[in-house]
Design a protein around this motif. Structure first.
Motif, short mmCIF file in Angstrom:
data_model
loop_
_atom_site.label_atom_id
_atom_site.label_comp_id
_atom_site.label_asym_id
_atom_site.label_seq_id
_atom_site.Cartn_x
_atom_site.Cartn_y
_atom_site.Cartn_z
N GLY A 153 11.76 -3.61 -2.78
CA GLY A 153 11.30 -4.58 -2.50
C GLY A 153 10.04 -4.36 -1.70
O GLY A 153 9.41 -5.51 -1.17
N ILE A 154 9.77 -3.23 -1.19
CA ILE A 154 8.20 -3.13 -0.49
C ILE A 154 7.29 -3.16 -1.34
O ILE A 154 6.82 -2.04 -2.21
CB ILE A 154 8.41 -1.68 0.36
N THR A 155 6.54 -4.22 -1.84
CA THR A 155 5.24 -4.55 -2.84
C THR A 155 4.20 -4.00 -2.10
O THR A 155 3.21 -3.98 -3.27
CB THR A 155 5.54 -5.70 -3.29
N ASN A 156 3.87 -4.19 -0.99
CA ASN A 156 2.59 -3.98 -0.51
C ASN A 156 2.26 -2.55 0.20
O ASN A 156 2.77 -2.23 1.32
CB ASN A 156 1.94 -4.97 0.46
N ASP A 157 1.65 -1.71 -0.43
CA ASP A 157 1.70 -0.25 0.17
C ASP A 157 0.88 0.01 1.48
O ASP A 157 0.72 0.96 2.21
CB ASP A 157 1.14 0.80 -0.89
N ALA A 158 0.06 -1.31 1.48
CA ALA A 158 -0.92 -1.08 2.73
C ALA A 158 -0.19 -1.40 3.85
O ALA A 158 -0.35 -1.12 5.21
CB ALA A 158 -1.97 -2.16 2.75
N VAL A 159 1.21 -2.10 3.96
CA VAL A 159 1.81 -2.39 5.07
C VAL A 159 2.79 -1.48 5.39
O VAL A 159 3.71 -1.09 4.25
CB VAL A 159 2.62 -3.85 4.66
N LEU A 160 2.75 -0.75 6.66
CA LEU A 160 3.40 0.25 6.74
C LEU A 160 4.71 -0.03 7.90
O LEU A 160 5.68 0.84 7.82
CB LEU A 160 2.78 1.68 7.35
#
Length: 196
Positions: free
Chosen positions: A4-11
Motif C-alpha cells: 500500500g505504499i504508493t508514493n516512492d518519494a516518501v521514505l
C-alpha cells in the motif's frame, strides 16, 4: 514488508497499532464513537520500494507486527506554548489514558472528551477532579447517604486538539488520574507552569 505504499518519494513512516474507538461517558451503550485512537509504535524507513515494499524499523516503542499501519512522517513546526486558562468554561471527562494503563500521573498523557468544537485550544490548562463518593452518613438516624465533595487531583496541559477530543499532559497531581475523572476550567488564579 509492507503493502500500500504508493508514493516512492516518501521514505519515512510512523507505525501505529490499528484504531480503537473512544466513547463519550454519556453514551452509556457505546453506540457512537466520538473519535478513533491509534497507538504509536515506532518509525520505519523504506529501503526498497515496490508493490510489496521492504521497510526497516528504525525505532520501536512496542512490538510491531502484521496488521499495524504506516503513515508518512509529516514535518511539524515547533511552537512555543504559554499555559493559560481556557477562554470559555470547559467541563470534560478523561476518556482514555495513553498506552492503555489504568492510572496516570505527572508526565503522562490523557484523552479528554472535549476538543476544538467546545473551545479548547493548545495551551489551555485544566484542573483535574475526582468525583466525591456517596457514602452512608453514620451521624444521622436511619439509612441516609451524603455525597462527599469533588477533590482536585491535579493540573493538565492541553497540547493537541481535534474537533471532539483533545490530548493533555498531566503537569501536577496529588492522586493518580483515571478514566472517568473530570477536567474543568481552573476555579481560581493558578500558578501555571511555563512550558517551552
Amino acid at each position: 514488508y509492507a503493502r500500500g505504499i504508493t508514493n516512492d518519494a516518501v521514505l519515512n513512516y510512523s507505525v501505529f497499532r490499528p484504531l480503537a474507538p473512544l466513547f463519550d461517558p454519556d453514551d452509556i451503550n457505546q453506540k457512537r464513537p466520538i473519535a478513533w485512537e491509534a497507538f504509536y509504535l515506532g518509525s520505519a524507513k523504506v529501503t526498497r520500494p515496490g508493490e510489496v515494499a521492504k521497510v526497516e524499523v528504525t525505532e520501536s516503542m512496542q512490538e510491531i507486527g502484521v496488521g499495524d499501519r504506516l503513515l508518512p512522517v509529516e514535518p511539524h513546526t515547533l511552537i512555543s506554548y504559554l499555559p493559560k486558562a481556557p477562554a470559555n468554561p470547559i467541563e470534560a471527562r478523561v476518556i482514555a489514558i495513553y498506552n492503555g494503563v489504568r492510572f496516570a500521573g505527572g508526565g503522562q498523557i490523557i484523552t479528554l472528551n472535549r476538543g476544538g468544537g467546545e473551545g479548547l485550544t493548545v495551551g489551555d490548562t485544566v484542573q483535574l477532579w475526582r468525583a466525591g463518593q456517596t457514602v452512608p452518613d453514620r451521624t444521622l438516624p436511619g439509612r441516609q447517604f451524603v455525597k462527599l465533595p469533588d477533590e482536585q487531583i491535579g493540573l493538565a496541559f492541553v497540547f493537541r486538539v481535534f474537533p471532539s477530543i483533545s490530548y493533555a499532559l498531566i503537569q501536577r497531581g496529588t492522586q493518580p488520574v483515571e478514566v472517568g475523572d473530570r477536567a474543568s476550567s481552573p476555579t481560581d488564579e493558578l500558578d501555571l507552569p511555563r512550558l517551552r
